[in-house]
Design an enzyme around this catalytic site. Structure first.
Site, PDB file in Angstrom:
ATOM      1  N   ASP A 237       0.828  -1.206   0.000  1.00 37.46           N
ATOM      2  CA  ASP A 237       0.000   0.000   0.000  1.00 37.46           C
ATOM      3  C   ASP A 237       0.866   1.262   0.000  1.00 37.46           C
ATOM      4  O   ASP A 237       1.856   1.337   0.737  1.00 37.46           O
ATOM      5  CB  ASP A 237      -0.865  -0.031   1.275  1.00 37.46           C
ATOM      6  CG  ASP A 237      -1.929   1.045   1.302  1.00 37.46           C
ATOM      7  OD1 ASP A 237      -2.842   0.988   0.466  1.00 37.46           O
ATOM      8  OD2 ASP A 237      -1.850   1.940   2.170  1.00 37.46           O
ATOM      9  N   GLU A 299       1.658  -0.627  -5.001  1.00 39.97           N
ATOM     10  CA  GLU A 299       0.595   0.333  -5.270  1.00 39.97           C
ATOM     11  C   GLU A 299       1.258   1.699  -5.224  1.00 39.97           C
ATOM     12  O   GLU A 299       1.531   2.242  -4.144  1.00 39.97           O
ATOM     13  CB  GLU A 299      -0.517   0.259  -4.217  1.00 39.97           C
ATOM     14  CG  GLU A 299      -1.716   1.108  -4.629  1.00 39.97           C
ATOM     15  CD  GLU A 299      -2.177   2.130  -3.610  1.00 39.97           C
ATOM     16  OE1 GLU A 299      -3.254   2.704  -3.808  1.00 39.97           O
ATOM     17  OE2 GLU A 299      -1.467   2.385  -2.615  1.00 39.97           O
TER      18      GLU A 299
END
Ligand code: NOJ
Ligand code: CA
Length: 575
Positions: A237, A299
């Site tokens: 993330d 990401e």
């Protein structure tokens, strides 16, 4: 645009365009056994996939009970969004304990069982790792609040004194991705107003200080914890956010939700700093010390593609999400350009490209593509907003998916897209949970509309999401028609479109193939990948499939004259 490629009327199977006698773009990288170079990876959003205990929130036992869905669909791996203990300030992207499961979703033993059962079906399992920030409920943050300025406890996060005589101004002008300032002031243990801490997202998500070796050691240990439990990889993330420019210089720009930095602007001091790469090199060394091919997926909302490709250099991560592809306009020139650029950028570092159209942060592509071409990507759609053309959106979404699944590299699917599921665009604002809605002063609807629990059985309570009617976000009444049991074995359904595409993709080795452009005009893109020719018509004039070609698959029924209509993709084998 290469010469000779604008003329759609002249389209034929002569390889008149790019790369015809050169090497194809994108040969598969890595050893032949590297599953991830061509994998189709399905994103599970646990709270909305399947609810085993009927409390209205999806859970790990619910996922395990539905694992055969992935086998039937034909994907290679699943990635699960976070299921760790969390106050759920940002739907679990605020992690309070990286080594456990939130009781909402089950227990650690349920995670173990899910991994074992998935592996028994030859499905790989990727989990989400959230290293940029913890939850404010993490024991480290509690310790930081209880400690004093300058303490080792505070040094795990980004604490600073405020500006102004009373320190009541934030340390710099950064804003949070969800709206409002990126700093919150704390009350010191002695009761006085004190320092400020940085949170690029919600105040419940304090940013960690990745210059601190203790933070680095902790996350290597978290990786080991899950690797030892058998996971096949990590989706990382906010991978571009861990390191901040040392002086925390003012930036002045508002943050747009999950936007990449603009190509023609200076790099923001909080994103894509060179120091992040050292972190991923350490992680790669650790993963490589394990058996199997365990992967790291970034990401990272980073542009241009060359900058993103730095995350997938041979000694760093394996893949990075291709958000430039997700955000590209639905026009032939835009699609041609983004595909070409993506392949060139990853070819340059020897990594496979990835492709993605939907995830839990963006308006589902069946709805997004129903907005007029050129509409800026909305951050959610609600009552009173311009509503997409649903039929057009689905038609384009099917064409886009078929185009994507024919591209070499690895593709990501988001739960529900195999049903052609639209965004929930009439969700009452009172039920919204995304912090974006409140923090933006109710100007940005946010991401709830793509996170609604998905329909499995048309006539069951909560459409089979769980055994009861409960659903943490209400499902629209129109969703019965999208339910899996209304589509399974129904010729022409979106579910069968995906199944056939995935079967053919595997049979023809498209994921590990190469791409030869055949046409790239104003209205058509066409390429060959192995023995499959792919053509998407974006224009109003029907395009003939070459005489004698064997049509393998099409995103909409082809008329009797064998032409390809507007917003249709066809796969065929040339005569
Ligand atoms: C990206 C995640 O996909 C998104 O859902 C989350 O809000 C932010 N990172 C912050 O963790
Ligand atoms: Ca549940």
């Amino acid at each position: 645009m290469p010469p000779g490629n604008h003329d759609r009327d002249g389209f034929d199977t002569r390889e008149k365009a790019l790369n015809t006698d050169a090497t194809p773009q994108q040969q598969s990288a890595g050893p032949a056994t590297a599953w991830w170079t061509e994998a189709v990876i399905y994103q599970i959003y646990p709270r909305s996939f399947a609810d085993a205990n009927g409390d209205g929130i999806g859970d790990l036992p619910g996922i395990t009970a539905r694992l055969d869905h992935f086998v039937e669909l034909g994907v290679d791996a699943v990635w699960l969004s976070p299921f760790y203990p969390s106050p759920q300030a940002d739907a679990g992207y605020d992690v309070a304990d990286y080594r456990d499961v939130d009781p909402l979703f089950g227990r650690l033993a349920d995670a173990d069982r899910l991994i074992t059962e998935a592996h028994a079906r030859r499905l790989r399992v990727i989990v989400d790792l959230v290293p940029n920030h913890t939850s404010s409920a993490h024991r480290w943050f509690a310790a930081a609040l209880a400690a004093t300025p300058g303490s080792p406890e505070r040094a795990r996060y980004v604490f600073r004194d405020g500006l102004g005589p009373d320190g009541d101004q934030p340390p710099n002008d950064w804003s949070s991705v969800f709206g409002g300032p990126a700093w919150t002031r704390v009350t010191e243990p002695d009761g006085r107003p004190g320092q400020w801490y940085l949170h690029l997202f919600d105040p419940g998500q304090p940013d960690l200080n990745w210059d601190n070796p203790e933070v680095r050691a902790e996350f290597l240990d978290v990786l080991r914890f899950w690797l030892d439990r058998g996971v096949d990889g990590f989706r990382v993330d906010v991978a571009h956010g861990l390191i901040k420019q040392a002086d925390l210089a003012n930036w002045q720009e508002p943050q747009e939700i999950l936007s990449g930095n603009e190509v023609d602007k200076p790099r923001p001091p909080m994103w894509d700093q060179d120091g992040v790469h050292e972190v991923y090199r350490d992680w790669r060394r650790l993963l490589d010390s394990y058996d199997g091919e365990r992967i790291l997926v970034a990401e990272a909302w980073v542009q241009p593609a060359e900058r993103l490709a730095r995350y997938v250099r041979p000694d760093e991560m394996h893949q990075a999400f291709n958000f430039e592809y997700l955000t590209a306009s639905w026009t032939a020139p835009a699609q041609y350009a983004v595909i070409t650029r993506s392949l060139e950028a990853t070819d340059a570092v020897g990594a496979p490209t990835t492709w993605v159209l939907s995830n839990h942060d963006v308006v589902r592509h069946a709805s997004r593509l129903g907005l007029p071409v050129g509409t800026p990507r909305p951050n959610g759609i609600g009552v009173g907003d311009p509503q997409p053309d649903a039929a057009l959106g689905l038609r384009r979404a099917r064409a886009a998916t078929l185009l994507m699944l024919a591209l070499p590299g690895s593709a990501y699917l988001y739960q529900g897209e195999e049903l052609g599921l639209p965004e929930h665009m009439t969700l009452p604002d009172e039920v919204r949970q995304d912090p974006t809605w409140e923090r933006s002063g109710r100007t940005e609807r946010g991401r709830d509309g793509c996170r609604v629990p998905i329909p499995w059985e048309a006539d069951a309570p909560s459409y089979g999401f769980g055994p009861t009617d409960a659903s943490w976000l209400p499902q629209p009444p129109s969703w019965a028609e999208y339910a899996l049991d209304r589509q399974r074995d129904v010729p022409g359904s979106t579910y069968e479109l995906y199944r056939t595409a995935l079967r053919l993709r595997r049979a023809h080795g498209l994921g590990r193939g190469g791409l030869y452009w055949l046409a790239s005009g104003d209205e058509v893109v066409s390429f060959r990948n192995g023995d499959v020719t792919v053509l998407t018509n974006f224009g109003a004039t029907p395009v003939p499939v070459p005489a004698g070609a064997q049509v393998l698959h099409a995103s909409a029924p082809l008329p009797d004259d064998g032409t390809v209509g507007q917003d249709v993709t066809v796969w065929f084998r040339a005569a």
